[in-house]
Scaffold this motif. Structure first.
Motif, short mmCIF file in Angstrom:
data_model
loop_
_atom_site.label_atom_id
_atom_site.label_comp_id
_atom_site.label_asym_id
_atom_site.label_seq_id
_atom_site.Cartn_x
_atom_site.Cartn_y
_atom_site.Cartn_z
N LYS A 68 0.82 -1.21 0.00
CA LYS A 68 0.00 0.00 0.00
C LYS A 68 0.86 1.26 0.00
CE LYS A 68 -4.23 -1.70 2.07
NZ LYS A 68 -5.09 -1.74 3.24
N LEU A 69 2.06 1.17 0.59
CA LEU A 69 2.98 2.32 0.62
C LEU A 69 3.75 2.47 -0.69
CD1 LEU A 69 4.53 1.95 4.20
CD2 LEU A 69 2.98 3.76 3.41
N GLY A 70 3.54 1.53 -1.63
CA GLY A 70 4.23 1.59 -2.91
C GLY A 70 5.61 0.95 -2.91
N LYS A 71 5.92 0.19 -1.86
CA LYS A 71 7.20 -0.51 -1.82
C LYS A 71 7.12 -1.76 -2.69
CE LYS A 71 8.38 1.01 2.88
NZ LYS A 71 9.68 1.66 2.72
N GLN A 72 8.28 -2.21 -3.19
CA GLN A 72 8.34 -3.47 -3.91
C GLN A 72 8.42 -4.60 -2.87
OE1 GLN A 72 11.87 -2.47 -6.25
NE2 GLN A 72 10.65 -2.86 -8.07
N ALA A 73 7.57 -5.60 -3.01
CA ALA A 73 7.56 -6.74 -2.10
C ALA A 73 7.85 -8.00 -2.89
CB ALA A 73 6.21 -6.84 -1.40
N ALA A 74 8.74 -8.81 -2.35
CA ALA A 74 9.09 -10.06 -3.01
C ALA A 74 9.09 -11.19 -1.98
CB ALA A 74 10.46 -9.95 -3.68
N PHE A 75 8.89 -12.41 -2.49
CA PHE A 75 8.87 -13.61 -1.65
C PHE A 75 9.76 -14.66 -2.30
CE2 PHE A 75 5.22 -11.33 -0.26
CZ PHE A 75 4.94 -11.76 1.03
N PRO A 76 10.29 -15.59 -1.49
CA PRO A 76 11.22 -16.58 -2.04
C PRO A 76 10.53 -17.71 -2.80
CG PRO A 76 10.93 -16.95 0.31
CD PRO A 76 10.14 -15.71 -0.04
N ARG A 77 11.28 -18.19 -3.80
CA ARG A 77 10.89 -19.40 -4.53
C ARG A 77 12.16 -20.24 -4.66
NH1 ARG A 77 9.36 -18.37 -10.31
NH2 ARG A 77 7.65 -17.24 -9.40
N VAL A 78 12.02 -21.53 -4.40
CA VAL A 78 13.14 -22.46 -4.44
C VAL A 78 13.11 -23.24 -5.75
CG1 VAL A 78 14.05 -24.57 -3.38
CG2 VAL A 78 13.32 -22.68 -1.94
N ASP A 79 14.30 -23.37 -6.36
CA ASP A 79 14.46 -24.18 -7.56
C ASP A 79 15.76 -24.97 -7.38
OD1 ASP A 79 14.33 -25.31 -10.07
OD2 ASP A 79 15.07 -23.53 -11.11
N GLY A 80 15.63 -26.24 -7.08
CA GLY A 80 16.81 -27.06 -6.79
C GLY A 80 17.51 -26.57 -5.54
N ASP A 81 18.79 -26.20 -5.65
CA ASP A 81 19.56 -25.70 -4.51
C ASP A 81 19.55 -24.18 -4.42
OD1 ASP A 81 20.24 -28.20 -3.66
OD2 ASP A 81 22.21 -28.21 -4.62
N THR A 82 18.80 -23.53 -5.30
CA THR A 82 18.82 -22.08 -5.39
C THR A 82 17.51 -21.47 -4.92
OG1 THR A 82 20.26 -22.27 -7.31
CG2 THR A 82 19.24 -20.14 -6.96
N MET A 83 17.62 -20.34 -4.26
CA MET A 83 16.45 -19.57 -3.85
C MET A 83 16.57 -18.19 -4.48
SD MET A 83 15.20 -18.52 0.00
CE MET A 83 16.47 -17.27 0.25
N GLU A 84 15.48 -17.71 -5.05
CA GLU A 84 15.41 -16.36 -5.60
C GLU A 84 14.15 -15.70 -5.04
OE1 GLU A 84 17.68 -14.91 -7.36
OE2 GLU A 84 18.85 -16.61 -8.10
N PHE A 85 14.14 -14.38 -5.05
CA PHE A 85 12.95 -13.65 -4.63
C PHE A 85 12.24 -13.10 -5.86
CE2 PHE A 85 15.26 -13.79 -0.69
CZ PHE A 85 14.27 -13.88 0.27
N TYR A 86 10.91 -13.25 -5.86
CA TYR A 86 10.08 -12.78 -6.97
C TYR A 86 9.05 -11.79 -6.45
CZ TYR A 86 12.21 -16.42 -9.77
OH TYR A 86 13.13 -17.19 -10.45
N GLN A 87 8.89 -10.73 -7.21
CA GLN A 87 8.00 -9.65 -6.81
C GLN A 87 6.54 -10.08 -6.88
OE1 GLN A 87 9.09 -6.02 -8.70
NE2 GLN A 87 7.47 -4.84 -7.74
#
Length: 191
Positions: A68-87
């Motif tokens: 609501k404040l206009g910040k970018q929010a991301a959450f983790p997703r795991v793929d094999g041994d790697t974790m990335e954050f997706y908006q």
């Protein structure tokens, strides 16, 4: 005799699982309030959250407020041994992923350079030590993004004087509980 990481994981998972829904709700609300007051939260436009699993601290209301404040929010997703954050742009954009954890459905990857990462775990200490679930996803991620601000998120009852740390374990910059924040690295710049 010092407990091993696995003994601590089992013990504190059980302690956390013994919390009632009302205790979790009350303490989660207080923790979200503490996070919102931190300079590192106020100043950043990029925040990496986690989707609470079971009895973890529920920070979803904080994610909704950040959006609501206009910040970018991301959450983790795991793929094999790697974790990335997706908006995510809305808290309805999740699908069940690895380990039964809700993961973002979108494809907009968001790196954490100069951002804030809210980090779950089973046990923390006030020096920034953390015991997670034993897979090392966060530690590997932090090795790639050393300049991000790392806030450990837990209930006060999950704090111990010192957790056993290995060479690859990355310390938190601070640890937030319902009682307040421990500024470990002095990067938090409290107001």
């Amino acid at each position: 005799m010092t407990q091993s990481k696995n003994e601590l994981r089992l013990s504190f998972r059980q302690k956390r699982n013994d919390l009632s829904k009302s205790e979790i709700s009350y303490m989660s609300e207080k923790i979200c309030d503490v996070i919102q007051r931190q300079y590192c939260y106020k100043k950043t436009d990029k925040i990496c959250f986690y989707y609470p699993l079971g009895t973890e601290v529920n920070i979803l209301p904080l994610a909704a407020a950040a959006l609501k404040l206009g910040k970018q929010a991301a959450f983790p997703r795991v793929d094999g041994d790697t974790m990335e954050f997706y908006q995510v742009h809305d808290l309805s954009e999740f699908v069940k992923g690895a380990f039964g954890i809700m993961e973002p459905a979108g494809r907009e990857k968001m790196g954490a350079e100069n951002g804030l990462i809210l980090v779950p775990g089973l046990v923390f200490d006030t020096k920034g030590g953390r015991i997670g679930y034993g897979k090392g996803y966060y530690d590997r991620y932090f090795a790639r993004y050393p300049l991000c601000c790392r806030l450990g998120i837990c209930y006060e009852m999950q704090l111990v004087p010192q957790v056993p740390c290995d060479q690859h374990d990355v310390l938190m910059d601070g640890v937030v509980t319902e009682q307040g924040v421990s500024d470990v690295s002095h990067k938090l710049k409290k107001e």
